[in-house]
Enzyme design. Structure first.
Site, PDB file in Angstrom:
ATOM      1  N   ASP A   1       0.806  -1.204   0.114  1.00 36.96           N
ATOM      2  CA  ASP A   1      -0.114   0.025  -0.069  1.00 36.96           C
ATOM      3  C   ASP A   1       0.758   1.192  -0.023  1.00 36.96           C
ATOM      4  O   ASP A   1       2.089   1.200   0.342  1.00 36.96           O
ATOM      5  CB  ASP A   1      -0.996  -0.106   0.989  1.00 36.96           C
ATOM      6  CG  ASP A   1      -0.316  -0.316   2.475  1.00 36.96           C
ATOM      7  OD1 ASP A   1       0.690  -1.018   2.554  1.00 36.96           O
ATOM      8  OD2 ASP A   1      -0.626   0.287   3.536  1.00 36.96           O
TER       9      ASP A   1
ATOM     10  N   GLU B   1      -0.552  -2.028   5.262  1.00 37.12           N
ATOM     11  CA  GLU B   1       0.379  -2.433   6.210  1.00 37.12           C
ATOM     12  C   GLU B   1       0.203  -1.015   6.986  1.00 37.12           C
ATOM     13  O   GLU B   1       0.356  -0.982   8.143  1.00 37.12           O
ATOM     14  CB  GLU B   1       1.692  -2.722   5.526  1.00 37.12           C
ATOM     15  CG  GLU B   1       2.720  -2.758   6.814  1.00 37.12           C
ATOM     16  CD  GLU B   1       3.186  -1.510   7.782  1.00 37.12           C
ATOM     17  OE1 GLU B   1       3.252  -1.961   9.041  1.00 37.12           O
ATOM     18  OE2 GLU B   1       3.279  -0.728   7.094  1.00 37.12           O
TER      19      GLU B   1
END
Ligand SMILES: [Zn+2]
Ligand SMILES: [Zn+2]
Length: 428
Positions: free
Chosen positions: A101, A167
């Site tokens: 991400d 994350e």
């Protein structure tokens, strides 16, 4: 002559076992794939997606893994991708993890492939960029998948590639990240015996790797304290109970848990109150106050102690001043705990590739990482890969608009992750 040959063979065997140099074929495959890894990285960099919204990123990852002929599962923990590579012989299962991400940070670099992507995050228009470097993690692991597939004859067991979303934390109200992947069974079927992960680091020079056995990144707790007093006129405090004063006493008290109660010789610990909200105007003592903050710990016992004492102290202080207070915790990450035995066993692999002097034993950091959740279930090793240009005079911090990674650091990541998987499985 013959004895020379025998001696050479013995010496070679000895060196192979004890220095664990990189397999020459893995080395050459890694070097051949470097340009492709960098191209992938630039593409991900230009097309970043926020946590739990990594739709196109996941599609590209899955496409590559399917083309390699791996067993691919998509939509794990919303946008995660998991692939399984079976080696030529039966054995243990090792997992390699990359987070995928990006962040709501507007990039301010002058690299030609800089991100100009914008999106809406919590009702605000924001720029999006890979300001933590997860784009490099994705492309390194895609490269490793390609290399290990090509050399699956060297693998005694199974490799599980985990491309993990969110994350940085899912948006409010959503589940996500490592926690959700585990809940959905990512460490099962086949059951994972050990897991490896890396994080590119903008402050560590290219070619170097930093690591620490034991607690290497902190457990992150978010807490909310609600203080209740009794509203009154600002000129007559004796007729009410002041929640702002109580808040001040609580902040003061909480810091004594760190300075007077936590055994700081073991590990560091931090309590921070980051936000206080109370009151409406100068001459009113308000009814309540809210404080939000974070706790960082690196040792499981200290974590329990600090949290226990906060739970005891907050209501007790409020009560001492005639008010009431509650405290609630939300766990954001666990302790990123590198299994000491696994570190010891695998360190020669990393040293053999990077060179002993380039593998640096580091101090812990009080930042958090959700790789920690995997390590709560299986032994894991998480380390930092250098991404700072040798000629750079200053370091650009992660999560900032100026964040910059020197791509020449990626190749070492590809080599190390590939060889770690092979050596771990072959050592069993
Ligand atoms: Zn980050
Ligand atoms: Zn990160």
């Amino acid at each position: 002559m013959k004895s020379h040959i025998i001696l050479s063979v013995l010496l070679l065997t000895f060196c192979t076992i004890y220095s664990q140099k990189i397999d020459p074929e893995i080395k050459s495959s890694s070097e051949k794939i470097e340009t492709k890894v960098i191209e992938w990285r630039r593409d991900f960099h230009q097309n970043p997606e926020l946590s739990n919204r990594e739709f196109e990123t996941a599609k590209k990852i899955a496409k590559h893994l399917k083309e390699l002929g791996l067993e691919v599962t998509e939509n794990v923990a919303k946008t995660g991708v998991v692939a399984i590579l079976k080696g030529n012989k039966e054995g243990k299962t090792v997992a390699l993890r990359a987070d995928i991400d990006a962040l709501p940070v507007t990039e301010r670099t002058d690299i030609p492939f800089k991100s100009v992507v914008k999106t809406t995050f919590l009702d605000t228009e924001v720029g999006v960029s890979h300001a933590c470097g997860h784009d490099t993690h994705i492309s390194i692991l895609m490269g490793v998948a390609e290399i290990l597939t090509k050399h699956k004859d060297k693998i005694n067991g199974t490799v599980k590639f985990i491309f993990q979303p969110a994350e940085e934390g899912p948006p409010p109200g959503e589940e996500g990240g490592a926690k959700l992947m585990i809940k959905e069974g990512v460490l099962k079927n086949p059951d994972v015996d050990a897991i490896f992960g890396l994080h590119i680091n903008s402050g560590t020079e290219v070619g170097k790797i930093r690591y620490k056995p034991g607690g290497t990144m902190a457990a992150v707790e978010r807490f909310v304290i609600n203080v209740k007093g009794k509203q009154t006129h600002g000129s007559a405090p004796w007729s009410g109970v002041d929640p702002i004063l109580i808040s001040a006493k609580i902040i003061d008290g909480l810091q004594t848990i760190i300075s007077r109660e936590a055994p700081l010789v073991n590990e560091a610990a931090v309590i921070t109150v980051g936000k206080i909200t109370s009151g409406v105007r100068f001459n009113i003592i308000p009814e309540s106050a809210e404080m939000i903050g974070t706790v960082r710990t690196l040792d499981p016992e200290m974590k329990s102690l600090v949290i226990k004492r906060m739970r005891e102290m907050v209501p007790a202080i409020a009560e001492a001043y005639g008010g009431t207070a509650t405290i609630e915790f939300q766990n954001n990450t666990s302790i990123t705990y590198n299994d000491p035995d696994l570190v010891q066993k695998m360190l020669p692999t990393i040293q053999g590739i990077a060179g002993k002097d380039n593998v640096i034993l580091s101090k812990a950091t009080t930042g958090g990482e959700d790789f920690s959740y995997f390590q709560e279930v299986v032994p894991g090793f998480y380390f930092f890969l250098g991404g700072k240009s040798p000629e750079a005079m200053t370091t650009t911090s992660h999560h900032t608009p100026e964040f910059y990674i020197d791509e020449s650091g990626l190749l070492l990541g590809v080599k190390v992750m590939s060889q770690l998987a092979i050596d771990y499985l072959n050592a069993q």
